[in-house]
Scaffold this active site. Sequence first.
Site, PDB file in Angstrom:
ATOM      1  CG  ASP A  79      -7.766   4.363  -0.404  1.00 43.14           C
ATOM      2  OD1 ASP A  79      -7.614   3.183  -0.580  1.00 43.14           O
ATOM      3  OD2 ASP A  79      -7.223   4.810   0.356  1.00 43.14           O
ATOM      4  CD  GLU A  99      -0.070   6.930  -3.311  1.00 39.21           C
ATOM      5  OE1 GLU A  99       0.391   6.583  -2.193  1.00 39.21           O
ATOM      6  OE2 GLU A  99      -1.263   6.498  -3.355  1.00 39.21           O
ATOM      7  CG  ASP A 109      -2.105   0.792   1.107  1.00 36.34           C
ATOM      8  OD1 ASP A 109      -2.176   1.601   0.181  1.00 36.34           O
ATOM      9  OD2 ASP A 109      -3.193   0.568   1.715  1.00 36.34           O
TER      10      ASP A 109
END
Length: 794
Positions: A501, A436, A433
Site C-alpha cells: 500500500d 505478511e 492480501d
Amino acid sequence: MNRFIFVLLLVIPAISLGQTLPLERNGQTITIEPYAPNVVRVTLSMIAREAEAGPGYGFVAKPEQTGWKHVVGKNGADIYQSSRMTVTVAPAHRHDPHAKLPDTAKFFSGSVPGTDISVTLPDGSPLAEMNGWQMAELNQKDDTLKDARGIKAQDLPLYTVGASFRAADDEHYYGLGENQEGYLDHRQRPITCAANYLAPASPSYCVPFLVTNKGYGIVWDNPSSTTVSPAFDGETKWTSTLGRRVSFFVIAGKTTDEIYGGYRLLTGATPMLPKAAYGFIQCKQRYRSQAEVLAVAKGYRERHLPLDILVVDWFYYTKMGQYDFDPEAWPDPAEMNKQLHAQNIESMISVWPRFAPGSRYYNFLLDKGWFEHYASGIPVTADEPAPGKPVDGMPYDKAGSDIDTTNPEAAKWLWSLIRDNIAAKGFDFFWADETEPDLPPDGAYLSVGPGTQYLNVYPLFHTGAIYDGVRRDKPQQRALTLSRDAYLGAQRNGAIFWSSDISPTWDTLRRQIPTGLNVAASGIAYTGNDIGGWQNLPYTHTPAHPPLIDPTSARDNVGHDDDYPELYVRWFEYGTFLPTMRTHGTRRYNEIWSYGTEAEPILEKYLKLRYTLMPYIYSLGWFTHQTGAPFMRALFMDFPHDNKVMNITDEYMFGPALLVAPVVDQGATTREVYLPEGTDWYNYWTNEKVHGGQTITVKAPIDTIPLFVRAGSILPLGTPVESTHDKQAIAKVKVYPGANGKFTLYSDDGTTYAYEKGDRQITTLKWDDSARKLTQEGAKAWDDRESNPVEIVH
C-alpha cells in the site's frame, strides 16, 4: 587462516563423497553438504542433531554429492572439492591447557568457539569466507530476552544465531526481498529482513537471498527476523532473531543467471503464468458492484482498448470472513463472470485470510485451533494474552483473526472455501492480501512453531495453499495469485507480488524502481506495484513546476492535486515495462479515460505497446521458467564488469534487449541516461545509434519514456489485439545490428499446464551480424514464403 595454502598441505588421497559426515570442531558440529557442483550448504550448531538436520521451509532440493571429493590437509583442515568450488573448514583450534588466559576472559567470552570456513573457486579465487558465527543465549544485556515473549517452555532454548563473512572493498549486494528505502546496492546499508507492514518508507518482506557482483550468492536458511549488515569494517554480518543453528547455502555462478539457476534448484521453478497475467490488469479500491465492473469492461471493449483481467477488491461480502456476496451489489456474480468471459476478460477477486467474530466460519476455526494464536509461556511481559486466544488486532483493528495456513489441514480447508464459494461462481484468479500476515505472529504461534522463530514463512504457505488447490481441483487452469508478500520458494506457487500500500507521490515512484529490482534480484521475478499508488490523493497539491498534463478535465477524479495526471502518466509508462502491469489505487475512477483528455491518448499508446511487445514479454516468462533468473534486471546482472552500473537505481534491463529509464521527476522533459559499456545502443523511438560507456541527455517529453535497445537484439512484435486470448501473429521482427544475436521465441496455449508435457512452440531466432541474416530454427514463427516480417534497423 590463509585460504590458499591448503593446496600444499594435502596428504590424504581424495575420495569421492558418500554420505556426508558431520565434522567436530571444539564442541561445534559442522556439516558441509553439496547440492550441485556449484551449490553447497553449510550448517553449524553446538547441538549436533541441529547441524545434521535438513534445511528449513522453502527448499525443495535434495543433497547431491556427485562430483565432489573430500580430502584432509596435514594441518587438519577438511577440504571439499568439485569442478566448480572448494570448501575448506579450518582445523580445530589447539590450546595449551597450561597457557594463562587473558584477564578479560574472567568476565567475557564468545558464544561459540571460532571457526573459519572458506568457499573459493578451484583456482583459489575467493568467493565467500565465513570468519565467525554465533549461537548466543538470550540475555538481558543484548535485549534479546524479549524475543522469547509468548514462547512455550518446551520450545526453548532458542538462541540468537548469525555469521560473519569477509567483504571485499569492491563487493556489492542485491536482493533480500522488499525494502523500500530507495537504495539498490545494500553495501553499508543494513537491512532488516522481515515482513513488516509498518516498515520505513513502505511495507517490507523478507526473501533471505543475497546476490553479489563477485560471482556468488548466499541463501540464508532462517525464517526469523534477520538483520544483514553488508560490508561494515570489512565484514558482512547476518544475525537472526531466533534459531538453534546457522544454516546457509553458497551458490557460485560464472554469470548471475547461473546463480539464479542454483536458487531455482534449491527452492523451485517459477511456473508459466496464465498469459492473461502478462497483459493489463485493471483494478481500483474498489469496484462496489457487479454493474460497475461490467461498465468498466464495456468501457474498454467499446474503446477497443486491451484488457485481460478485472479485479474485485475487498468488502464485496456482508462480513469479513463470511465468504459471500452482498446480494444488493452482487446479485449474480456467476452471470457477471459469464459476461466478462464472453469479452475475453478474466476476473480476479480478493480473498482475505481474516475471519471476524460472528462470521459463519469463525467458531468452526476457533474450535479447530486453526487461527494464529497466543500460548502460555514464560511470563516475560505482564500483558501476555491468555492461552489459546486467537491473535486479533484489537482495539485498533477489528477485522478478526488470521487463519494459520502453515497448518496443512487449515490450508486445504481454506482452498475448499475459496473453491466452493468463489471459484464456483466463475472467478478465475485470486488476490491473497495481507500475506505478511498483517497480524504479526511474533509473540504468538503458528502451527509450525513460535511465530517469532517462523516470522517470515506465512506467504510461502498461504500462496501454496491456493496453488496446490488449483493444481488439484482445477487442473485445466493455470493458477494465478496476487500476493502482498513473498518468502524463499514462493515463486513456485504461481504467484505475482506487489509492493503493498504505497503512496501516490513522485518520491514513491522514484523508490519503486530499486525496490522492484531488489525483489527481482531475490529470485522473485514477478514483481510489480500499484500503478499510480494506493493511498488517497491529498486534497490539494501544488507542483514545483508547471504540470505537463492539464488536470482541468480530470478534476472530478484528482481534485486539486494538480500534477497527479502527469504523475500517473509517468507511472503508467514505467508500468508498461514491469513483469506484471496492474493499475490500482484509492481514487474515484482509475480507468484509462479517467485522467483527462491530455493523458488518455498517452496512456492508450503505452497500453497498446504492452500488447505489441507480448511475443517478447511472454517469451521472457519462459526464460525465467527455464533459468530461474528474473527478466526485470538491475544493470549489474548483464554488465558485471562495468563499475558504473553497480548502484544505478533508475535504469534497468527488461529482458535482454530493452534498457528502460523511467522519468521520475515532476516537470522533467529530459533526463540523463547511462548506457553501459561493451555494446552499442539504439534509441527505440528514433533508431539513433549511440556508443555505450557514456552518459547522455535524452529528450523525454511527457509521451516518451527513454528506451534503448542493445545492439544485437532481436525484438519480436505482435499484431494488435485486445486480449491475450486473441490470436496474435508476429507483425514484425526488429533486428538491431552491431553484434550477433539470439532470442528464444516461445508460445503455448496460455491457459493450461500442457506446456509441462511438451505442448509448446519454441523458435530460436539467430542473427548473424557479418552476414546480416536472421534465421529461425524449431517451430516456424512465420512462413518465409508468405511474409517477411524482419526489419533491420538502420
